[in-house]
Design a protein around this motif. Structure first.
Motif, PDB file in Angstrom:
ATOM      1  N   PHE A  93       0.843  -1.198   0.000  1.00 42.99           N
ATOM      2  CA  PHE A  93       0.000   0.000   0.000  1.00 42.99           C
ATOM      3  C   PHE A  93       0.879   1.250   0.000  1.00 42.99           C
ATOM      4  O   PHE A  93       0.668   2.172  -0.782  1.00 42.99           O
ATOM      5  CB  PHE A  93      -0.917  -0.001   1.226  1.00 42.99           C
ATOM      6  N   GLY A  94       1.878   1.283   0.878  1.00 45.16           N
ATOM      7  CA  GLY A  94       2.758   2.451   0.976  1.00 45.16           C
ATOM      8  C   GLY A  94       3.562   2.691  -0.282  1.00 45.16           C
ATOM      9  O   GLY A  94       3.736   3.836  -0.718  1.00 45.16           O
ATOM     10  N   TRP A  97       1.181   4.068  -2.830  1.00 43.51           N
ATOM     11  CA  TRP A  97       0.832   5.451  -2.465  1.00 43.51           C
ATOM     12  C   TRP A  97       1.969   6.385  -2.840  1.00 43.51           C
ATOM     13  O   TRP A  97       1.766   7.468  -3.370  1.00 43.51           O
ATOM     14  CB  TRP A  97       0.536   5.507  -0.973  1.00 43.51           C
ATOM     15  N   TYR A 102      -1.709   8.439  -4.706  1.00 40.83           N
ATOM     16  CA  TYR A 102      -3.121   8.183  -4.437  1.00 40.83           C
ATOM     17  C   TYR A 102      -3.282   6.974  -3.537  1.00 40.83           C
ATOM     18  O   TYR A 102      -2.515   6.025  -3.603  1.00 40.83           O
ATOM     19  CB  TYR A 102      -3.871   7.847  -5.725  1.00 40.83           C
ATOM     20  N   CYS A 103      -4.313   7.013  -2.714  1.00 35.38           N
ATOM     21  CA  CYS A 103      -4.821   5.831  -2.045  1.00 35.38           C
ATOM     22  C   CYS A 103      -6.310   5.776  -2.412  1.00 35.38           C
ATOM     23  O   CYS A 103      -6.817   6.696  -3.054  1.00 35.38           O
ATOM     24  CB  CYS A 103      -4.550   5.860  -0.540  1.00 35.38           C
ATOM     25  N   MET A 125      -6.324   0.002  -9.538  1.00 32.62           N
ATOM     26  CA  MET A 125      -6.679  -0.389  -8.176  1.00 32.62           C
ATOM     27  C   MET A 125      -7.718  -1.509  -8.197  1.00 32.62           C
ATOM     28  O   MET A 125      -7.592  -2.506  -7.467  1.00 32.62           O
ATOM     29  CB  MET A 125      -7.225   0.826  -7.408  1.00 32.62           C
TER      30      MET A 125
END
Length: 138
Positions: A93-94, A97, A102-103, A125
């Motif tokens: 995830f990091g 990002w 973006y998340c 995603m």
């Protein structure tokens, strides 16, 4: 169910509006926050700090209710340990990002304001979510 769906829609719209107003739908701002040795932009820290402060102050009062307004029980995790899957997911995830800026929340809000980056990010995603489901099904 209609009340729950409307409340979810309203909450999501309010969250998206907050993200847009704070500039968090702009991936350049997020990447500026992560660029601590370059052109650092600390504004994300204030947004995150406001969210953490609000949660810290109000979470215990919410839990005193006994149950949510539109559900029978609170859906709280009972996990008490950190494992490799959690660390791997957090790292992935990091990294995503940091690369994209973006998340999921800001990406969906970015779609609402017509962000070109979000038009690329959101399908990627969704493909990642689908791949995860396919791999974990086996």
């Amino acid at each position: 169910m209609k009340k729950f769906s409307f409340a979810a829609l309203l909450s999501g719209a309010l969250f998206g509006l907050g993200l847009a107003m704070s500039g968090m739908t702009d991936p350049r701002r997020v990447l500026g926050f992560l660029d601590v040795f370059g052109e650092f932009d600390p504004t994300l820290a204030f947004v995150l700090g406001g969210a953490v402060a609000t949660t810290t102050l109000l979470f215990r009062f919410v839990l005193r209710r006994g149950s949510p307004v539109l559900a029978d029980t609170f859906q709280l995790s009972n996990l008490k340990h950190v494992d490799a899957r959690l660390l791997g997911g957090a790292a992935l995830f990091g990294i995503g990002w940091g690369i994209a800026g973006y998340c999921p929340g800001p990406a969906l809000a970015g779609l609402g304001i017509g962000s070109t980056e979000a038009l690329w990010f959101v399908p990627a995603m969704l493909a990642g979510i689908l791949l995860h489901r396919l791999v974990n099904r086996a």
